[in-house]
Motif scaffolding. Structure first.
Motif, PDB file in Angstrom:
ATOM      1  N   LYS A 233      26.746  73.069 -35.710  1.00 43.86           N
ATOM      2  CA  LYS A 233      26.322  72.936 -34.313  1.00 43.86           C
ATOM      3  C   LYS A 233      25.208  71.910 -34.113  1.00 43.86           C
ATOM      4  CE  LYS A 233      25.454  75.850 -30.291  1.00 43.86           C
ATOM      5  NZ  LYS A 233      25.494  77.248 -29.798  1.00 43.86           N
ATOM      6  N   VAL A 234      24.255  71.864 -35.027  1.00 43.55           N
ATOM      7  CA  VAL A 234      23.163  70.905 -34.888  1.00 43.55           C
ATOM      8  C   VAL A 234      23.683  69.478 -35.034  1.00 43.55           C
ATOM      9  CG1 VAL A 234      20.958  70.127 -35.818  1.00 43.55           C
ATOM     10  CG2 VAL A 234      21.459  72.564 -35.728  1.00 43.55           C
ATOM     11  N   GLU A 235      24.520  69.261 -36.047  1.00 42.03           N
ATOM     12  CA  GLU A 235      25.062  67.930 -36.293  1.00 42.03           C
ATOM     13  C   GLU A 235      25.967  67.472 -35.154  1.00 42.03           C
ATOM     14  OE1 GLU A 235      25.276  68.142 -41.190  1.00 42.03           O
ATOM     15  OE2 GLU A 235      27.012  68.686 -39.974  1.00 42.03           O
ATOM     16  N   ASP A 236      26.874  68.340 -34.728  1.00 44.82           N
ATOM     17  CA  ASP A 236      27.897  67.941 -33.762  1.00 44.82           C
ATOM     18  C   ASP A 236      27.392  67.875 -32.329  1.00 44.82           C
ATOM     19  OD1 ASP A 236      29.564  67.841 -35.914  1.00 44.82           O
ATOM     20  OD2 ASP A 236      31.030  69.290 -35.169  1.00 44.82           O
ATOM     21  N   PHE A 237      26.556  68.832 -31.922  1.00 40.25           N
ATOM     22  CA  PHE A 237      26.169  68.930 -30.513  1.00 40.25           C
ATOM     23  C   PHE A 237      24.673  68.865 -30.265  1.00 40.25           C
ATOM     24  CE2 PHE A 237      30.227  71.283 -30.925  1.00 40.25           C
ATOM     25  CZ  PHE A 237      31.013  70.401 -30.186  1.00 40.25           C
ATOM     26  N   GLY A 238      23.900  68.706 -31.342  1.00 37.10           N
ATOM     27  CA  GLY A 238      22.457  68.581 -31.188  1.00 37.10           C
ATOM     28  C   GLY A 238      22.003  67.142 -31.329  1.00 37.10           C
ATOM     29  N   ILE A 239      22.071  66.632 -32.563  1.00 40.18           N
ATOM     30  CA  ILE A 239      21.556  65.286 -32.834  1.00 40.18           C
ATOM     31  C   ILE A 239      22.661  64.276 -33.145  1.00 40.18           C
ATOM     32  CG2 ILE A 239      19.308  66.121 -33.591  1.00 40.18           C
ATOM     33  CD1 ILE A 239      20.288  65.812 -36.489  1.00 40.18           C
ATOM     34  N   GLY A 240      23.912  64.700 -33.140  1.00 42.31           N
ATOM     35  CA  GLY A 240      25.007  63.769 -33.391  1.00 42.31           C
ATOM     36  C   GLY A 240      24.942  63.148 -34.778  1.00 42.31           C
ATOM     37  N   PHE A 241      24.606  63.952 -35.778  1.00 42.00           N
ATOM     38  CA  PHE A 241      24.429  63.449 -37.137  1.00 42.00           C
ATOM     39  C   PHE A 241      25.768  63.445 -37.877  1.00 42.00           C
ATOM     40  CE2 PHE A 241      22.631  63.753 -41.552  1.00 42.00           C
ATOM     41  CZ  PHE A 241      21.918  62.564 -41.517  1.00 42.00           C
TER      42      PHE A 241
ATOM     43  N   VAL B 281       9.145  67.292 -33.596  1.00 41.29           N
ATOM     44  CA  VAL B 281      10.570  67.573 -33.774  1.00 41.29           C
ATOM     45  C   VAL B 281      11.306  67.457 -32.446  1.00 41.29           C
ATOM     46  CG1 VAL B 281      12.278  69.275 -34.534  1.00 41.29           C
ATOM     47  CG2 VAL B 281      10.100  69.055 -35.767  1.00 41.29           C
ATOM     48  N   PHE B 282      10.658  67.890 -31.353  1.00 43.91           N
ATOM     49  CA  PHE B 282      11.273  67.745 -30.034  1.00 43.91           C
ATOM     50  C   PHE B 282      11.581  66.282 -29.756  1.00 43.91           C
ATOM     51  CE2 PHE B 282      11.066  66.758 -25.543  1.00 43.91           C
ATOM     52  CZ  PHE B 282      11.915  67.706 -24.967  1.00 43.91           C
ATOM     53  N   LYS B 283      10.636  65.387 -30.076  1.00 47.30           N
ATOM     54  CA  LYS B 283      10.845  63.960 -29.834  1.00 47.30           C
ATOM     55  C   LYS B 283      11.971  63.410 -30.703  1.00 47.30           C
ATOM     56  CE  LYS B 283       6.134  62.881 -28.279  1.00 47.30           C
ATOM     57  NZ  LYS B 283       4.882  62.124 -28.581  1.00 47.30           N
TER      58      LYS B 283
ATOM     59  N   ASN C 204      19.583  62.978 -29.770  1.00 48.31           N
ATOM     60  CA  ASN C 204      20.564  63.528 -28.832  1.00 48.31           C
ATOM     61  C   ASN C 204      20.965  62.496 -27.802  1.00 48.31           C
ATOM     62  OD1 ASN C 204      20.955  64.997 -25.972  1.00 48.31           O
ATOM     63  ND2 ASN C 204      21.713  66.344 -27.586  1.00 48.31           N
ATOM     64  N   LYS C 205      19.999  61.769 -27.274  1.00 43.03           N
ATOM     65  CA  LYS C 205      20.276  60.738 -26.267  1.00 43.03           C
ATOM     66  C   LYS C 205      21.118  59.615 -26.864  1.00 43.03           C
ATOM     67  CE  LYS C 205      17.976  57.614 -22.993  1.00 43.03           C
ATOM     68  NZ  LYS C 205      16.665  57.150 -22.458  1.00 43.03           N
ATOM     69  N   THR C 206      20.751  59.180 -28.063  1.00 43.30           N
ATOM     70  CA  THR C 206      21.469  58.085 -28.720  1.00 43.30           C
ATOM     71  C   THR C 206      22.908  58.475 -29.040  1.00 43.30           C
ATOM     72  OG1 THR C 206      19.403  57.302 -29.713  1.00 43.30           O
ATOM     73  CG2 THR C 206      21.446  56.529 -30.711  1.00 43.30           C
ATOM     74  N   ALA C 207      23.147  59.744 -29.324  1.00 46.22           N
ATOM     75  CA  ALA C 207      24.466  60.201 -29.777  1.00 46.22           C
ATOM     76  C   ALA C 207      25.378  60.700 -28.659  1.00 46.22           C
ATOM     77  CB  ALA C 207      24.295  61.306 -30.812  1.00 46.22           C
ATOM     78  N   GLN C 208      24.978  60.543 -27.411  1.00 46.10           N
ATOM     79  CA  GLN C 208      25.802  61.065 -26.325  1.00 46.10           C
ATOM     80  C   GLN C 208      27.206  60.473 -26.319  1.00 46.10           C
ATOM     81  OE1 GLN C 208      25.414  63.602 -23.956  1.00 46.10           O
ATOM     82  NE2 GLN C 208      23.817  64.079 -25.450  1.00 46.10           N
ATOM     83  N   HIS C 209      27.340  59.220 -26.744  1.00 45.78           N
ATOM     84  CA  HIS C 209      28.668  58.591 -26.751  1.00 45.78           C
ATOM     85  C   HIS C 209      29.614  59.290 -27.728  1.00 45.78           C
ATOM     86  CE1 HIS C 209      28.404  56.437 -30.695  1.00 45.78           C
ATOM     87  NE2 HIS C 209      27.114  56.598 -30.473  1.00 45.78           N
ATOM     88  N   LYS C 210      29.060  60.055 -28.680  1.00 46.91           N
ATOM     89  CA  LYS C 210      29.889  60.810 -29.620  1.00 46.91           C
ATOM     90  C   LYS C 210      30.310  62.155 -29.040  1.00 46.91           C
ATOM     91  CE  LYS C 210      27.296  59.177 -33.711  1.00 46.91           C
ATOM     92  NZ  LYS C 210      26.590  59.636 -34.936  1.00 46.91           N
TER      93      LYS C 210
END
Length: 263
Positions: A142-150, A234-236, A242-248
């Motif tokens: 969940k963190v990778e896919d929908f949090g930070i797009g890692f 960590v919030f930053k 998250n913002k950078t990965a929205q296209h994913k």
């Protein structure tokens, strides 16, 4: 977390999906990490055909050893599981050499080449999936896919189903324990395995998964001003990634054509 109920739920979901899709089962990559270790075990528990592929690209030996040990362990426990090692290093290095003369700078270590490793693995998974009538099973949490797009777009993000994408990393570790994964997998330090030099997920992200999970669980209900100290840091990190990965995370944008122009 009620791990037994979660395990049964995911196994039944995977089995029902495959049957409705009229396929024989699943193919997935095994990296030596906890996510692929848990997902491959859940797939095996469906009783359907499961093909596990270990796909090293200049991989660290400890990662290779864990992946191979896990595959052998599952093959002993589940007669429906088969495994293959497909060495993609020659394919990657051939591509690396071809593009060498067309780029500048530290071409051998850049992010584009790192993501190319993941995309070669995706191609390999779909090749064997089509060959054997299997769906490609994802291993993102969940963190990778929908949090930070890692993850890599059209790499490890290119899958047919994603059974643990609603589980946090810490919850995946809980499942790993109850599924009795080999100790080396349960204790593995998270890494994407896309770099020649050892880079853990924490090294790349700048935060641990528990720290990121805390922010994700509060995402939308708290703002930057609500945090101080390490939580603010960590919030930053979470907000930026998250913002950078929205296209994913959102559907591919389509340019709509006004209907009256069709006449």
């Amino acid at each position: 977390m009620q791990t037994k109920k979660v395990i049964d739920h995911i196994v039944n979901w995977l089995k029902d999906y495959a049957i409705k899709a009229n396929v024989k089962g699943y193919v997935l990559g095994v990296s030596g990490g906890v996510d692929s270790g848990v997902v491959s075990t859940l797939c095996a528990m469906t009783g359907l055909e499961v093909l596990l592929l270990e796909m090293p690209i200049r991989q660290k030996q400890d990662q290779v050893n864990r992946a191979q040990a896990h595959i052998e362990d599952l093959k002993k426990r589940f007669p429906n599981v088969t495994g293959k090692t497909i060495n993609l290093t020659p394919v990657f290095e051939s591509f690396e050499n071809v593009v060498h003369d067309h780029v500048e700078g530290r071409w051998s270590n850049n992010l584009a080449l790192a993501n190319t490793r993941s995309r070669f693995r995706m191609l390999n998974l779909y090749y064997f999936g089509q060959l054997h009538g299997l769906l490609v099973c994802g291993t993102g949490n969940k963190v990778e896919d929908f949090g930070i797009g890692f993850y890599t777009k059209y790499g490890d993000g290119g899958v047919d189903v994603s059974p643990i994408a609603d589980l946090y990393k810490t919850e995946v570790y809980q499942l790993a324990k109850d599924l009795n994964l080999i100790e080396s997998i349960q204790n593995a330090i998270p890494t994407d395995g896309l770099w020649d030099a050892e880079r853990t997920d924490e090294d790349q992200i700048g935060a641990t998964y528990p720290e990121l999970e805390k922010i994700q669980k509060e995402w939308g209900s708290k703002i930057e001003a609500d945090y101080t100290g390490r939580d603010l840091e960590v919030f930053k990190i979470f907000s930026r990634m998250n913002k950078t990965a929205q296209h994913k995370m959102v559907p591919i944008p389509i340019c709509d054509i006004p209907e009256e122009w069709r006449n």
